[in-house]
Design an enzyme around this catalytic site. Structure first.
Site, PDB file in Angstrom:
ATOM      1  N   ASP A   2       0.800  -1.226   0.000  1.00 18.40           N
ATOM      2  CA  ASP A   2       0.000   0.000   0.000  1.00 18.40           C
ATOM      3  C   ASP A   2       0.827   1.267   0.000  1.00 18.40           C
ATOM      4  OD1 ASP A   2      -2.890   0.479   0.168  1.00 18.40           O
ATOM      5  OD2 ASP A   2      -2.756  -1.351   1.357  1.00 18.40           O
ATOM      6  N   HIS A  19       3.050   3.247  -8.879  1.00 16.17           N
ATOM      7  CA  HIS A  19       3.041   1.794  -9.100  1.00 16.17           C
ATOM      8  C   HIS A  19       4.367   1.346  -9.724  1.00 16.17           C
ATOM      9  CE1 HIS A  19      -0.988   1.676  -7.730  1.00 16.17           C
ATOM     10  NE2 HIS A  19      -1.521   2.259  -8.775  1.00 16.17           N
ATOM     11  N   LEU A 113      12.861 -19.672  -3.318  1.00 19.93           N
ATOM     12  CA  LEU A 113      11.813 -18.783  -2.788  1.00 19.93           C
ATOM     13  C   LEU A 113      10.592 -18.952  -3.688  1.00 19.93           C
ATOM     14  CD1 LEU A 113      10.887 -16.268  -1.061  1.00 19.93           C
ATOM     15  CD2 LEU A 113      11.799 -14.851  -2.903  1.00 19.93           C
TER      16      LEU A 113
HETATM   17  C1  FPP Z   1      -1.578  -0.483  -3.642  1.00 14.32           C
HETATM   18  O1  FPP Z   1      -1.325   0.911  -3.541  1.00 14.32           O
HETATM   19  C2  FPP Z   1      -0.940  -1.027  -4.859  1.00 14.32           C
HETATM   20  C3  FPP Z   1      -1.622  -1.539  -5.926  1.00 14.32           C
HETATM   21  C4  FPP Z   1      -3.109  -1.631  -5.954  1.00 14.32           C
HETATM   22  C5  FPP Z   1      -0.932  -2.007  -7.153  1.00 14.32           C
HETATM   23  C6  FPP Z   1       0.374  -2.738  -6.934  1.00 14.32           C
HETATM   24  C7  FPP Z   1       0.862  -3.294  -8.226  1.00 14.32           C
HETATM   25  C8  FPP Z   1       2.120  -3.166  -8.718  1.00 14.32           C
HETATM   26  C9  FPP Z   1       3.218  -2.523  -7.950  1.00 14.32           C
HETATM   27  C10 FPP Z   1       2.446  -3.663 -10.111  1.00 14.32           C
HETATM   28  C11 FPP Z   1       2.716  -5.105 -10.315  1.00 14.32           C
HETATM   29  C12 FPP Z   1       3.225  -5.893  -9.161  1.00 14.32           C
HETATM   30  C13 FPP Z   1       4.290  -6.747  -9.143  1.00 14.32           C
HETATM   31  C14 FPP Z   1       4.529  -7.556  -7.928  1.00 14.32           C
HETATM   32  C15 FPP Z   1       5.232  -6.902 -10.252  1.00 14.32           C
HETATM   33  P1  FPP Z   1      -2.496   1.955  -3.752  1.00 14.32           P
HETATM   34  O2  FPP Z   1      -2.656   2.235  -5.207  1.00 14.32           O
HETATM   35  O3  FPP Z   1      -3.730   1.436  -3.084  1.00 14.32           O
HETATM   36  O4  FPP Z   1      -1.888   3.207  -3.056  1.00 14.32           O
HETATM   37  P2  FPP Z   1      -2.642   4.188  -2.053  1.00 14.32           P
HETATM   38  O5  FPP Z   1      -2.975   3.359  -0.855  1.00 14.32           O
HETATM   39  O6  FPP Z   1      -1.623   5.244  -1.762  1.00 14.32           O
HETATM   40  O7  FPP Z   1      -3.841   4.713  -2.794  1.00 14.32           O
END
Ligand code: FPP
Length: 226
Positions: A2, A19, A113
């Site tokens: 997050d 992201h 892993l």
């Molecule tokens: C949560 O932060 C994150 C996500 C919903 C997306 C995570 C996905 C990636 C990093 C891309 C692919 C992953 C891998 C493992 C290669 P948020 O968007 O909810 O952030 P916020 O809480 O600040 O709104």
């Protein structure tokens, strides 16, 4: 993972930039995990509720996932990292599904892993789906049904430590069955800033906890004196 969106917004960037940074943080954590004794790491990349986000953000996240899988699979094989994806596949773009299948196949024999990436994942839906197949089954058999295809007939692993970044203190439909006895660790660190030292701090906190699994503390050995 997050905090990607807030990390980006705080810097005047769009959420996708957060992201992108999040993928770098995931890479750091995956590299550090085996050296810290972690054998299974599950990353929550895209929840089934995340379809509610703007289309561009959804496409961006899934595109990053595809890019990561295509680019990192060889390195995962070299480092003994098995990759598998849990969650629904029928709603993903075919090119993302193809990248997932290719990464899973290429890394299937790796044992250092196991990185599980949750994509279009809802723990409630997984439980419901397993429950529909398993009336009268034991907990172990139920956990096999819940394990998705990524465990080849073995139960979905129980979570030892659930770590959530970005200051949120919720489970958000993640591994609800598997977290029955998970130790919970919350940090205000935004995921893009998360690094190996943060992971170590979480593990240190985990190691200091007494896990009783509903039992009582182990009795002290009686003192023996001569
Ligand atoms: C949560 O932060 C994150 C996500 C919903 C997306 C995570 C996905 C990636 C990093 C891309 C692919 C992953 C891998 C493992 C290669 P948020 O968007 O909810 O952030 P916020 O809480 O600040 O709104």
């Amino acid at each position: 993972m997050d905090g990607n969106g807030r990390w980006a917004t705080a810097r005047g960037l769009n959420r996708l930039a957060g992201h992108r940074k999040g993928v770098e943080a995931a890479r750091r954590v995956i590299e550090a995990a085996p050296t810290l004794g972690i054998r299974t790491l599950t990353l929550y990349a895209f929840s089934s509720d995340n379809w509610r986000r703007p289309m561009e953000e959804v496409a961006g996240i899934l595109g990053l996932l595809q890019y990561y899988l295509e680019r990192e699979t060889d390195r995962c094989v070299e480092n003994g990292i098995r990759v598998s994806v849990i969650g629904r596949r029928d709603r993903l773009p075919p090119e993302v599904t193809a990248a997932i299948v290719a990464a899973e196949q290429a890394t299937s024999a790796c044992t250092q892993l196991h990185v599980r990436i949750a994509v279009d994942y809802s723990s409630r839906d997984m439980i419901l789906q397993a429950a529909q197949q398993c009336a009268g089954w034991s907990r172990d058999n139920f956990a096999i049904a819940l394990g998705n295809s990524d465990h080849g007939g073995t139960p979905a692993p129980d979570v030892d430590l659930l770590l959530r970044t970005g200051g949120e203190k919720r489970l958000s439909d993640f591994l609800l069955w598997e977290c029955a006895y998970a130790e919970l660790y919350f940090t205000d660190r935004m995921w893009p800033d998360f690094c190996a030292e943060d992971l170590e701090a979480a593990l240190q906190s985990f190691r200091a906890r007494e896990r009783r699994f509903g039992a009582v503390p182990a009795p002290l050995l009686p003192a023996i004196s001569f």
